[in-house]
Design an enzyme around this catalytic site. Structure first.
Site: not given
Length: 390
Positions: A316, A318
């Site tokens: 979703h 980093a």
């Protein structure tokens, strides 16, 4: 992708970088008696409450509020424009667009002073049957169209052809937290009453499918998912109005939207199961998704490949490399600001506490994307121009 066998259950992990606290939570998840087939861990994994962020958990006949999280329906939206960034002056960005966005969209803990029109709320629900949603109907009229705090953001970005994009990361505001907390506590109470084999120490109490309480949570969870979308849509609408006031003739493409905190009934490996995505994005074949980086790095528009090994999911974002406290205590603000200003980014760093959302607090988005190219294909790479943080 690496496969580990933990407590005799397969765990499929799309990274070699898993912090110890997240690994302990992964081990806890493998003890759940209703775990279906295997556990999938995305490359942005880091510790959460009960279940790590970046986890995908499929269950037989059970939903776990803590495996959805308290910002139910939190997600991303993005819109491409027909305007080239090179035709934008820094003054227009700073003094007109960014200023206008801040004036129209409350940030952090702030809400609208006046109630918004009810047309902006989810439609088609029987509110009288919802414990928390009913209680908070007046409050959410002040919350819809607000950003929230933490890692939520509004960004102006440019793609590889130089076109201007708008991206928003936000969720269900305090409504989602109230629903998540209420049903987590209810599940814990019921698990104790049922003498559940799931240890209370791992913070993963569940609600059994077919029970009244399961239905109550499911309905309120779905409302929160829709409310989070309504929230993002209203913010995007008002951002477009601000930009259109400054850039006459600008056009906006349809909005891309995808959530990353929710549970859903899906069919995987021969069974209908309940899939929890906590900080994970649906990547079914052909589904367009959004994977953001940090305020100083790239974000990606991607297309799902439908890989069954990840339950058709991907990362979703980093993912955090440092906890909020560690980022505040260890990152050098001058260095972080210098890196952003060297790239010409209008940033949101004002004090040392803002280090919790600095680029150095996050994993390398390029490495995260590289680790999941069997889950998604990249459609567009976006670079930040200007950032507003909650």
């Amino acid at each position: 992708m690496e496969v580990k066998i933990i407590n005799n259950r397969p765990v499929k992990i799309w990274t070699s970088n898993v912090e110890d606290s997240a690994m302990r939570q992964i081990e806890n998840l493998t003890t759940l008696p209703f775990l279906h087939h295997h556990l999938a861990i995305m490359p942005d994994v880091h510790a959460g409450m009960g279940m790590p962020i970046g986890g995908v958990l499929a269950c037989n006949g059970a939903v776990i509020p803590n495996a959805v999280g308290v910002d139910i329906g939190c997600g991303m939206c993005a819109v491409k424009t027909n305007w080239k960034v090179e035709d934008l002056s820094p003054n227009v960005i700073r003094k007109e667009i960014m200023k206008g966005i801040r004036e129209r969209i409350p940030l952090g803990m702030d809400h609208h002073n006046e109630a918004q029109d009810k047309k902006y709320l989810p439609q088609g629900y029987d509110i009288d049957k919802m414990e928390i949603v009913k209680r908070r109907q007046n409050s959410i009229l002040h919350e819809v169209g607000t950003l929230g705090g933490g890692n939520h953001f509004i960004e102006l970005q440019k793609d590889e052809e130089g076109y201007l994009w708008i991206m928003i990361h936000s969720g269900s505001r305090n409504l989602g937290k109230q629903v998540g907390d209420y049903y987590n506590h209810l599940a814990a109470s019921l698990n104790e009453k049922w003498h559940s084999s799931v240890s209370p120490d791992i913070h993963l109490p569940f609600l059994a499918h077919g029970t009244r309480e399961f239905g109550m949570y499911w309905d309120e969870m779905k409302y929160c998912i829709d409310f989070a979308l309504c929230n993002r849509k209203l913010m995007m609408e008002r951002i477009q109005e601000v930009i259109a006031d400054s850039l006459k003739g600008i056009e906006f493409e349809p909005m891309i939207n995808i959530a990353h905190n929710y549970a859903a009934f899906e069919h995987h490996f021969g069974k209908d199961v309940i899939v929890h995505r906590k900080g994970a994005t649906l990547a079914r074949e052909g589904v367009i998704g959004i994977i953001p980086g940090s305020q100083g790095t790239a974000s990606y528009i991607v297309e799902g490949l439908g890989n069954p090994e990840s339950f058709c999911s991907c990362s979703h974002g980093a993912g955090r490399a440092l906890s909020r406290k560690a980022a505040i205590n260890t990152l050098n603000m001058a260095e972080e600001v210098a890196q952003l200003e060297a790239k010409g980014i209008v940033h949101a760093i004002r004090c040392q506490d803002d280090m919790q959302e600095a680029s150095g607090a996050y994993k390398d988005i390029e490495e995260v994307i590289a680790n999941e190219l069997d889950l998604i294909k990249v459609k567009t790479r976006l670079l930040p121009i200007a950032v507003i943080k909650g």
